[in-house]
Design a protein around this motif. Structure first.
Motif, PDB file in Angstrom:
ATOM      1  N   UNK A  12       0.844  -1.290  -0.150  1.00 12.48           N
ATOM      2  CA  UNK A  12      -0.027   0.144  -0.006  1.00 12.48           C
ATOM      3  C   UNK A  12       0.971   1.380   0.002  1.00 12.48           C
ATOM      4  N   UNK A  13       0.510   2.270  -1.017  1.00 11.07           N
ATOM      5  CA  UNK A  13       1.645   3.358  -1.090  1.00 11.07           C
ATOM      6  C   UNK A  13       0.687   4.673  -0.834  1.00 11.07           C
ATOM      7  N   UNK A  14       1.163   5.593  -0.738  1.00 15.16           N
ATOM      8  CA  UNK A  14       0.684   7.047  -0.286  1.00 15.16           C
ATOM      9  C   UNK A  14      -0.211   7.486  -1.695  1.00 15.16           C
ATOM     10  N   UNK A  15      -0.047   7.193  -2.817  1.00 11.10           N
ATOM     11  CA  UNK A  15      -0.565   7.675  -4.000  1.00 11.10           C
ATOM     12  C   UNK A  15      -0.332   7.103  -5.288  1.00 11.10           C
ATOM     13  N   UNK A  16      -1.431   7.044  -6.046  1.00  8.94           N
ATOM     14  CA  UNK A  16      -1.370   5.879  -7.288  1.00  8.94           C
ATOM     15  C   UNK A  16       0.050   6.359  -8.127  1.00  8.94           C
ATOM     16  N   UNK A  17       0.352   7.557  -8.371  1.00  6.26           N
ATOM     17  CA  UNK A  17       1.486   7.786  -9.288  1.00  6.26           C
ATOM     18  C   UNK A  17       2.879   8.210  -8.688  1.00  6.26           C
ATOM     19  N   UNK A  18       2.994   7.613  -7.321  1.00  8.37           N
ATOM     20  CA  UNK A  18       4.277   7.923  -6.893  1.00  8.37           C
ATOM     21  C   UNK A  18       5.094   6.488  -6.713  1.00  8.37           C
ATOM     22  N   UNK A  19       6.238   6.599  -6.740  1.00 10.32           N
ATOM     23  CA  UNK A  19       6.915   5.113  -6.613  1.00 10.32           C
ATOM     24  C   UNK A  19       6.674   4.473  -5.289  1.00 10.32           C
ATOM     25  N   UNK A  20       6.731   3.342  -5.677  1.00  6.13           N
ATOM     26  CA  UNK A  20       6.421   2.250  -4.298  1.00  6.13           C
ATOM     27  C   UNK A  20       7.590   2.329  -3.470  1.00  6.13           C
ATOM     28  N   UNK A  21       7.354   2.454  -2.185  1.00  4.27           N
ATOM     29  CA  UNK A  21       8.360   2.502  -1.165  1.00  4.27           C
ATOM     30  C   UNK A  21       8.812   1.339  -0.714  1.00  4.27           C
ATOM     31  N   UNK A  23       8.994  -1.642  -3.467  1.00  5.71           N
ATOM     32  CA  UNK A  23       9.829  -2.093  -4.649  1.00  5.71           C
ATOM     33  C   UNK A  23      10.266  -1.026  -5.608  1.00  5.71           C
ATOM     34  N   UNK A  24       9.946   0.184  -5.456  1.00  2.91           N
ATOM     35  CA  UNK A  24      10.286   1.375  -6.301  1.00  2.91           C
ATOM     36  C   UNK A  24       9.437   1.468  -7.660  1.00  2.91           C
ATOM     37  N   UNK A  25       8.614   0.474  -7.716  1.00  7.06           N
ATOM     38  CA  UNK A  25       7.846   0.669  -9.130  1.00  7.06           C
ATOM     39  C   UNK A  25       7.113   1.903  -9.204  1.00  7.06           C
ATOM     40  N   UNK A  26       7.339   2.398 -10.404  1.00  8.95           N
ATOM     41  CA  UNK A  26       6.626   4.024 -10.635  1.00  8.95           C
ATOM     42  C   UNK A  26       5.910   3.681 -12.079  1.00  8.95           C
ATOM     43  N   UNK A  36      -3.431   1.820 -11.669  1.00  4.61           N
ATOM     44  CA  UNK A  36      -3.163   2.195 -10.239  1.00  4.61           C
ATOM     45  C   UNK A  36      -4.156   3.179  -9.816  1.00  4.61           C
ATOM     46  N   UNK A  37      -4.591   4.207 -10.546  1.00  5.77           N
ATOM     47  CA  UNK A  37      -5.425   5.036 -10.264  1.00  5.77           C
ATOM     48  C   UNK A  37      -6.861   4.332  -9.853  1.00  5.77           C
ATOM     49  N   UNK A  38      -7.099   3.304 -10.302  1.00  8.45           N
ATOM     50  CA  UNK A  38      -8.392   2.514 -10.142  1.00  8.45           C
ATOM     51  C   UNK A  38      -8.444   1.841  -8.730  1.00  8.45           C
TER      52      UNK A  38
END
Length: 84
Positions: A12-21, A23-26, A36-38
């Motif tokens: 679970x990350x803070x926003x749809x369009x930020x890098x994942x804390x 795994x780093x996926x952006x 991601x937005x959905x």
């Protein structure tokens, strides 16, 4: 803040369009950004997001309705958030 599920690792990350804390996926492509937005608190409860996150962590593929996904891709391309 609009928490979202990382579709790469299930964190679970803070926003749809930020890098994942974790795994780093952006999300870079319109399709990836739309998916991601959905999967954000904007549209689902945290309980439901945790359900989706666990499916990703288990290696299960999430199925997206192609018609709705197409709409979300349009929202991403036009720089607007859907209100529905």
């Amino acid at each position: 803040m609009m928490r979202a599920v990382c579709l790469a690792c299930g964190a679970i990350k803070e926003d749809a369009f930020v890098p994942c804390p974790k795994c780093g996926h952006l999300p870079r492509t319109d399709d990836d950004k739309a998916r991601h937005l959905m999967l954000t608190e904007w549209y689902f409860s945290m309980g439901k997001l945790e359900y989706f996150a666990q499916k990703v962590k288990n290696g299960e593929r999430l199925e997206f309705n192609e018609t709705i996904l197409g709409r979300f891709i349009g929202y991403v391309q036009n720089g607007q958030l859907p209100s529905e």
